[in-house]
Write a protein that holds these residues in place. Structure first.
Motif, PDB file in Angstrom:
ATOM      1  N   UNK A 206       0.606  -1.204   0.050  1.00  0.00           N
ATOM      2  CA  UNK A 206       0.070   0.125   0.066  1.00  0.00           C
ATOM      3  C   UNK A 206       0.959   1.351  -0.095  1.00  0.00           C
ATOM      4  N   UNK A 207       2.073   1.193   0.534  1.00  0.00           N
ATOM      5  CA  UNK A 207       3.061   2.407   0.716  1.00  0.00           C
ATOM      6  C   UNK A 207       3.460   2.660  -0.698  1.00  0.00           C
ATOM      7  N   UNK A 208       3.262   1.745  -1.650  1.00  0.00           N
ATOM      8  CA  UNK A 208       3.591   2.133  -3.187  1.00  0.00           C
ATOM      9  C   UNK A 208       2.760   3.253  -3.754  1.00  0.00           C
ATOM     10  N   UNK A 209       1.640   3.497  -3.032  1.00  0.00           N
ATOM     11  CA  UNK A 209       0.857   4.708  -3.466  1.00  0.00           C
ATOM     12  C   UNK A 209       1.443   6.094  -3.328  1.00  0.00           C
ATOM     13  N   UNK A 210       2.404   6.157  -2.320  1.00  0.00           N
ATOM     14  CA  UNK A 210       3.304   7.415  -2.418  1.00  0.00           C
ATOM     15  C   UNK A 210       4.132   7.550  -3.196  1.00  0.00           C
ATOM     16  N   UNK A 211       4.072   8.944  -3.987  1.00  0.00           N
ATOM     17  CA  UNK A 211       4.893   9.385  -5.022  1.00  0.00           C
ATOM     18  C   UNK A 211       6.535   9.287  -4.472  1.00  0.00           C
ATOM     19  N   UNK A 212       6.691   9.519  -3.280  1.00  0.00           N
ATOM     20  CA  UNK A 212       8.174   9.524  -2.994  1.00  0.00           C
ATOM     21  C   UNK A 212       8.761   8.356  -3.037  1.00  0.00           C
ATOM     22  N   UNK A 213       8.081   7.299  -2.847  1.00  0.00           N
ATOM     23  CA  UNK A 213       8.737   5.917  -3.123  1.00  0.00           C
ATOM     24  C   UNK A 213       9.327   5.843  -4.409  1.00  0.00           C
ATOM     25  N   UNK A 214       8.740   6.411  -5.546  1.00  0.00           N
ATOM     26  CA  UNK A 214       9.209   6.119  -7.197  1.00  0.00           C
ATOM     27  C   UNK A 214      10.253   7.292  -7.207  1.00  0.00           C
ATOM     28  N   UNK A 215      10.277   8.435  -6.569  1.00  0.00           N
ATOM     29  CA  UNK A 215      11.335   9.214  -6.414  1.00  0.00           C
ATOM     30  C   UNK A 215      12.530   8.749  -6.038  1.00  0.00           C
ATOM     31  N   UNK A 216      12.526   7.966  -4.873  1.00  0.00           N
ATOM     32  CA  UNK A 216      13.528   7.134  -4.202  1.00  0.00           C
ATOM     33  C   UNK A 216      14.222   5.955  -4.980  1.00  0.00           C
ATOM     34  N   UNK A 217      13.133   5.419  -5.804  1.00  0.00           N
ATOM     35  CA  UNK A 217      13.416   4.127  -6.713  1.00  0.00           C
ATOM     36  C   UNK A 217      14.265   4.697  -7.816  1.00  0.00           C
TER      37      UNK A 217
END
Length: 218
Positions: free
Chosen positions: A148-159
């Motif tokens: 569910x955390x993957x809905x946060x845009x910051x996750x994809x910036x980090x990725x």
């Protein structure tokens, strides 16, 4: 194949402690804690270079619980690994306890990053891994995210950042248990296909059984 009987025994104890802690506190997140037991057990009891007697050891491997609400599993693992007394687990979420609803680096040994706001933990892990590269250190950084955390845009910036800087000293586990606090993740905000998304961001992706020690450790 290695004999993981010892890890299974530890995991059984940790599962019981998670249920007991949350029942005693009358609040907490049992599902997200229980679904990550084998991953944390494998890391802390088999894989990571750590020393509970020296929790700030400079060259230690780091772990960041990005889904900080799953703190009970981390607390139980740390206690069983020797970072603080097992008896303290009964104070979960109690007034003045060091074991609050989210892990705090300020109060408890063995916590490498305070987490709670979803998406921020993996970003901190990326920073730790980048620092290790810059300082030419050999330590590894591990982080655990919820699906569910993957809905946060910051996750994809980090990725994107991790791939850009080629942080091969970083491992991110996605705990794909299919649920978040509002229900089924595919109905709330579907992040699937998770593997293809991370591959598109430049990651080496392995899909494993998160309860199988052989696959986790490999």
């Amino acid at each position: 194949m290695r004999d993981h009987k010892g890890l299974n025994e530890i995991a059984s104890i940790i599962r019981r402690e998670i249920v007991t802690m949350i029942h005693g506190a009358k609040s907490g997140h049992p599902g997200g804690s229980l679904s990550a037991v084998e991953i944390l057990t494998a890391l802390y009891f088999d894989e990571m270079n750590i020393d509970p007697t020296n929790p700030k050891m400079e060259d230690r491997d780091r772990f960041v619980l990005s889904k900080g609400h799953a703190a009970p599993v981390l607390y139980s693992v740390l206690a069983r690994r020797g970072y603080f007394p097992v008896e303290e687990l009964s104070t979960l979420r109690k007034f003045k306890s060091r074991l609050q609803g989210h892990p705090s680096i300020q109060y408890l040994p063995g916590i490498d990053m305070s987490t709670g706001s979803l998406g921020q933990g993996v970003s901190a892990a990326v920073g730790m891994a980048l620092a290790g590269k810059i300082d030419k250190k050999d330590y590894r950084v591990y982080t655990l995210l919820g699906d569910g955390e993957l809905e946060e845009g910051q996750v994809w910036e980090a990725a994107m950042c991790a791939a850009h800087y080629k942080l091969n000293n970083l491992t991110a586990f996605i705990d794909f248990n299919g649920l978040q606090i509002d229900g089924d993740i595919t109905k709330v905000m579907n992040p699937c296909p998770i593997d293809k998304k991370f591959e598109a961001f430049g990651w080496n992706v392995l899909v494993i059984d998160g309860h199988n020690y052989e696959e986790i450790i490999d």
